[in-house]
Design a protein around this motif. Structure first.
Motif, PDB file in Angstrom:
ATOM      1  N   ILE A   9     -27.982  41.718   8.681  1.00  0.00           N
ATOM      2  CA  ILE A   9     -27.329  42.822   9.388  1.00  0.00           C
ATOM      3  C   ILE A   9     -25.814  42.724   9.257  1.00  0.00           C
ATOM      4  CG2 ILE A   9     -26.923  43.808  11.687  1.00  0.00           C
ATOM      5  CD1 ILE A   9     -29.868  43.013  12.332  1.00  0.00           C
ATOM      6  N   LYS A  10     -25.278  41.508   9.404  1.00  0.00           N
ATOM      7  CA  LYS A  10     -23.835  41.318   9.277  1.00  0.00           C
ATOM      8  C   LYS A  10     -23.346  41.706   7.881  1.00  0.00           C
ATOM      9  CE  LYS A  10     -23.050  37.689  12.707  1.00  0.00           C
ATOM     10  NZ  LYS A  10     -22.668  36.282  12.894  1.00  0.00           N
ATOM     11  N   LEU A  11     -24.092  41.292   6.849  1.00  0.00           N
ATOM     12  CA  LEU A  11     -23.687  41.619   5.480  1.00  0.00           C
ATOM     13  C   LEU A  11     -23.808  43.107   5.194  1.00  0.00           C
ATOM     14  CD1 LEU A  11     -25.041  38.677   3.321  1.00  0.00           C
ATOM     15  CD2 LEU A  11     -22.675  39.389   3.568  1.00  0.00           C
ATOM     16  N   LYS A  12     -24.900  43.716   5.665  1.00  0.00           N
ATOM     17  CA  LYS A  12     -25.089  45.153   5.440  1.00  0.00           C
ATOM     18  C   LYS A  12     -23.982  45.962   6.102  1.00  0.00           C
ATOM     19  CE  LYS A  12     -30.074  45.422   4.812  1.00  0.00           C
ATOM     20  NZ  LYS A  12     -31.337  45.944   5.367  1.00  0.00           N
ATOM     21  N   ASN A  13     -23.534  45.527   7.255  1.00  0.00           N
ATOM     22  CA  ASN A  13     -22.534  46.273   8.013  1.00  0.00           C
ATOM     23  C   ASN A  13     -21.101  45.896   7.656  1.00  0.00           C
ATOM     24  OD1 ASN A  13     -24.553  47.632   9.378  1.00  0.00           O
ATOM     25  ND2 ASN A  13     -24.633  46.123  11.017  1.00  0.00           N
ATOM     26  N   TYR A  14     -20.903  44.915   6.775  1.00  0.00           N
ATOM     27  CA  TYR A  14     -19.553  44.472   6.411  1.00  0.00           C
ATOM     28  C   TYR A  14     -18.860  45.561   5.602  1.00  0.00           C
ATOM     29  CZ  TYR A  14     -15.765  41.660   4.555  1.00  0.00           C
ATOM     30  OH  TYR A  14     -14.522  41.171   4.230  1.00  0.00           O
ATOM     31  N   ASN A  15     -17.726  46.007   6.088  1.00  0.00           N
ATOM     32  CA  ASN A  15     -16.968  47.056   5.399  1.00  0.00           C
ATOM     33  C   ASN A  15     -15.585  46.583   4.979  1.00  0.00           C
ATOM     34  OD1 ASN A  15     -18.981  49.025   5.628  1.00  0.00           O
ATOM     35  ND2 ASN A  15     -18.370  49.475   7.725  1.00  0.00           N
ATOM     36  N   GLY A  16     -15.324  45.302   5.092  1.00  0.00           N
ATOM     37  CA  GLY A  16     -14.007  44.762   4.749  1.00  0.00           C
ATOM     38  C   GLY A  16     -13.833  44.580   3.250  1.00  0.00           C
ATOM     39  N   ASP A  17     -12.813  43.844   2.904  1.00  0.00           N
ATOM     40  CA  ASP A  17     -12.473  43.558   1.518  1.00  0.00           C
ATOM     41  C   ASP A  17     -13.520  42.605   0.929  1.00  0.00           C
ATOM     42  OD1 ASP A  17     -11.237  43.201  -0.890  1.00  0.00           O
ATOM     43  OD2 ASP A  17      -9.548  42.060  -0.102  1.00  0.00           O
ATOM     44  N   SER A  19     -13.500  41.040  -1.787  1.00  0.00           N
ATOM     45  CA  SER A  19     -12.936  39.868  -2.452  1.00  0.00           C
ATOM     46  C   SER A  19     -12.772  38.697  -1.484  1.00  0.00           C
ATOM     47  CB  SER A  19     -11.596  40.203  -3.110  1.00  0.00           C
ATOM     48  OG  SER A  19     -10.633  40.507  -2.119  1.00  0.00           O
ATOM     49  N   LYS A  20     -12.833  38.975  -0.193  1.00  0.00           N
ATOM     50  CA  LYS A  20     -12.731  37.902   0.795  1.00  0.00           C
ATOM     51  C   LYS A  20     -14.063  37.183   0.992  1.00  0.00           C
ATOM     52  CE  LYS A  20      -8.791  39.755   3.209  1.00  0.00           C
ATOM     53  NZ  LYS A  20      -8.187  40.089   4.486  1.00  0.00           N
ATOM     54  N   LEU A  21     -15.140  37.777   0.481  1.00  0.00           N
ATOM     55  CA  LEU A  21     -16.455  37.127   0.534  1.00  0.00           C
ATOM     56  C   LEU A  21     -16.606  36.208  -0.663  1.00  0.00           C
ATOM     57  CD1 LEU A  21     -18.794  40.128   1.439  1.00  0.00           C
ATOM     58  CD2 LEU A  21     -17.958  38.359   2.975  1.00  0.00           C
ATOM     59  N   GLY A  22     -17.415  35.182  -0.527  1.00  0.00           N
ATOM     60  CA  GLY A  22     -17.726  34.322  -1.663  1.00  0.00           C
ATOM     61  C   GLY A  22     -18.630  35.046  -2.639  1.00  0.00           C
ATOM     62  N   SER A  23     -18.788  34.502  -3.826  1.00  0.00           N
ATOM     63  CA  SER A  23     -19.615  35.175  -4.834  1.00  0.00           C
ATOM     64  C   SER A  23     -21.067  35.296  -4.381  1.00  0.00           C
ATOM     65  CB  SER A  23     -19.528  34.446  -6.169  1.00  0.00           C
ATOM     66  OG  SER A  23     -19.999  33.118  -6.038  1.00  0.00           O
ATOM     67  N   ALA A  24     -21.582  34.281  -3.680  1.00  0.00           N
ATOM     68  CA  ALA A  24     -22.961  34.350  -3.202  1.00  0.00           C
ATOM     69  C   ALA A  24     -23.122  35.454  -2.163  1.00  0.00           C
ATOM     70  CB  ALA A  24     -23.385  33.004  -2.604  1.00  0.00           C
ATOM     71  N   GLU A  25     -22.149  35.584  -1.274  1.00  0.00           N
ATOM     72  CA  GLU A  25     -22.221  36.619  -0.252  1.00  0.00           C
ATOM     73  C   GLU A  25     -22.101  38.010  -0.858  1.00  0.00           C
ATOM     74  OE1 GLU A  25     -20.277  33.909   0.044  1.00  0.00           O
ATOM     75  OE2 GLU A  25     -21.239  32.883   1.728  1.00  0.00           O
ATOM     76  N   ARG A  26     -21.219  38.156  -1.859  1.00  0.00           N
ATOM     77  CA  ARG A  26     -21.100  39.462  -2.522  1.00  0.00           C
ATOM     78  C   ARG A  26     -22.400  39.835  -3.220  1.00  0.00           C
ATOM     79  NH1 ARG A  26     -15.961  37.451  -4.268  1.00  0.00           N
ATOM     80  NH2 ARG A  26     -16.873  37.134  -6.311  1.00  0.00           N
ATOM     81  N   PHE A  27     -23.000  38.854  -3.903  1.00  0.00           N
ATOM     82  CA  PHE A  27     -24.262  39.120  -4.592  1.00  0.00           C
ATOM     83  C   PHE A  27     -25.358  39.477  -3.586  1.00  0.00           C
ATOM     84  CE2 PHE A  27     -28.367  37.529  -6.176  1.00  0.00           C
ATOM     85  CZ  PHE A  27     -28.528  38.417  -7.229  1.00  0.00           C
ATOM     86  N   LEU A  28     -25.443  38.715  -2.506  1.00  0.00           N
ATOM     87  CA  LEU A  28     -26.462  38.982  -1.499  1.00  0.00           C
ATOM     88  C   LEU A  28     -26.253  40.347  -0.862  1.00  0.00           C
ATOM     89  CD1 LEU A  28     -28.942  37.935  -0.077  1.00  0.00           C
ATOM     90  CD2 LEU A  28     -27.469  36.747   1.532  1.00  0.00           C
ATOM     91  N   LYS A  29     -25.007  40.726  -0.606  1.00  0.00           N
ATOM     92  CA  LYS A  29     -24.727  42.046  -0.038  1.00  0.00           C
ATOM     93  C   LYS A  29     -25.199  43.135  -0.991  1.00  0.00           C
ATOM     94  CE  LYS A  29     -21.095  44.992   1.845  1.00  0.00           C
ATOM     95  NZ  LYS A  29     -22.051  45.744   2.600  1.00  0.00           N
ATOM     96  N   ALA A  30     -24.956  42.962  -2.286  1.00  0.00           N
ATOM     97  CA  ALA A  30     -25.396  43.953  -3.272  1.00  0.00           C
ATOM     98  C   ALA A  30     -26.921  44.023  -3.318  1.00  0.00           C
ATOM     99  CB  ALA A  30     -24.845  43.615  -4.649  1.00  0.00           C
ATOM    100  N   VAL A  31     -27.583  42.876  -3.253  1.00  0.00           N
ATOM    101  CA  VAL A  31     -29.048  42.853  -3.296  1.00  0.00           C
ATOM    102  C   VAL A  31     -29.632  43.493  -2.040  1.00  0.00           C
ATOM    103  CG1 VAL A  31     -31.061  41.324  -3.262  1.00  0.00           C
ATOM    104  CG2 VAL A  31     -29.213  40.900  -4.860  1.00  0.00           C
TER     105      VAL A  31
END
Length: 66
Positions: A9-17, A19-31
């Motif tokens: 839920i936190k990742l789905k709702n994240y609307n910030g920058d 680039s401030k997320l790690g690569s794993a978090e960015r990938f997981l958010k996209a998935v």
């Protein structure tokens, strides 16, 4: 290791920058933005196999060039 429902839920709702997320978090958010679980698995398999597929294609093109 799968994320908890709260983490999803936190990742789905994240609307910030992003680039401030790690690569794993960015990938997981996209998935997580992919609506169907089967498509999520396909996306993860594609990413896991991407490097080996590129290497295979490079070798094939080198063979054709020779």
């Amino acid at each position: 290791m799968a994320p908890t429902k709260e983490e999803e839920i936190k990742l789905k709702n994240y609307n910030g920058d992003l680039s401030k997320l790690g690569s794993a978090e960015r990938f997981l958010k996209a998935v997580l933005d992919i609506p169907f679980a089967f498509k999520r698995v396909e996306a993860m398999l594609y990413r896991a196999n991407f490097d080996s597929e590129v290497n295979y294609l490079r070798k094939s093109f080198q063979t054709l060039e020779v």
